[in-house]
Design a protein around this motif. Structure first.
Motif: not given
Length: 163
Positions: A5, A52, A59-60, A63, A90, A93, A96
């Motif tokens: 990722e 991130l 997405n990062s 987040a 988000h 994320t 995760r």
């Protein structure tokens, strides 16, 4: 999955990236020491935050923005209603990366030390923007609470811890 990722092909590249980040973080050691929590905790949260940020994908970035706002709320019972749908998506994320977990009070919880690390890490305008967004959301939600109206008490109890 993490390496793929974030485009870290080998353990050596990962360790190299972590070493660079650690040097940056060590400059803030005095702040961390004064606040009374261990450096390694700050290091882990900051590394995750920087990872991130460096990913730079949509997405990062989303987040990170969500995380910044959550840092100014109570650590438990952070409700989806305080955020727009495009922000809340988000949260997966953040889960995760173990930055938030499901809360027994509904919504999610974020460790209080993680929140402190992020508040220390945020500088200038970034801190003001995040706090302003949270205050605006709380004002909107708390305005639905009406004194002497029992039907709204549950709503008030849901958000009062964040005020």
């Amino acid at each position: 999955a993490f390496a793929k990722e974030y485009n870290i092909a080998t353990p050596e590249l990962y360790l190299e990236a972590q070493a660079k980040r650690t040097k940056t973080l060590e400059a803030q050691w005095e702040i961390i020491l004064k606040r009374g929590y261990p450096f390694f905790f700050f290091e882990v949260v900051s590394h995750t935050f920087m990872t991130l940020a460096e990913a730079g994908d949509k997405n990062s970035v989303g987040a990170i923005n969500l995380l910044k706002k959550m840092a100014f709320l109570h650590s438990e019972g952070i409700q989806q209603d305080l955020f727009q749908d495009e922000e809340w998506i988000h949260v997966s994320t953040l889960k995760r990366h173990s930055l938030v977990v499901d809360s027994s009070l509904g919504g999610v919880a974020m460790h209080a030390l993680s929140q402190e690390v992020l508040r220390v890490d945020l500088m200038g305008n970034a801190k003001e923007v995040a706090l302003g967004g949270v205050l605006q959301s709380l004002e909107c939600e708390m305005s639905k609470f009406i004194e002497n109206s029992p039907a709204t008490y549950v709503h008030g109890r849901r958000y009062v811890r964040h005020v």
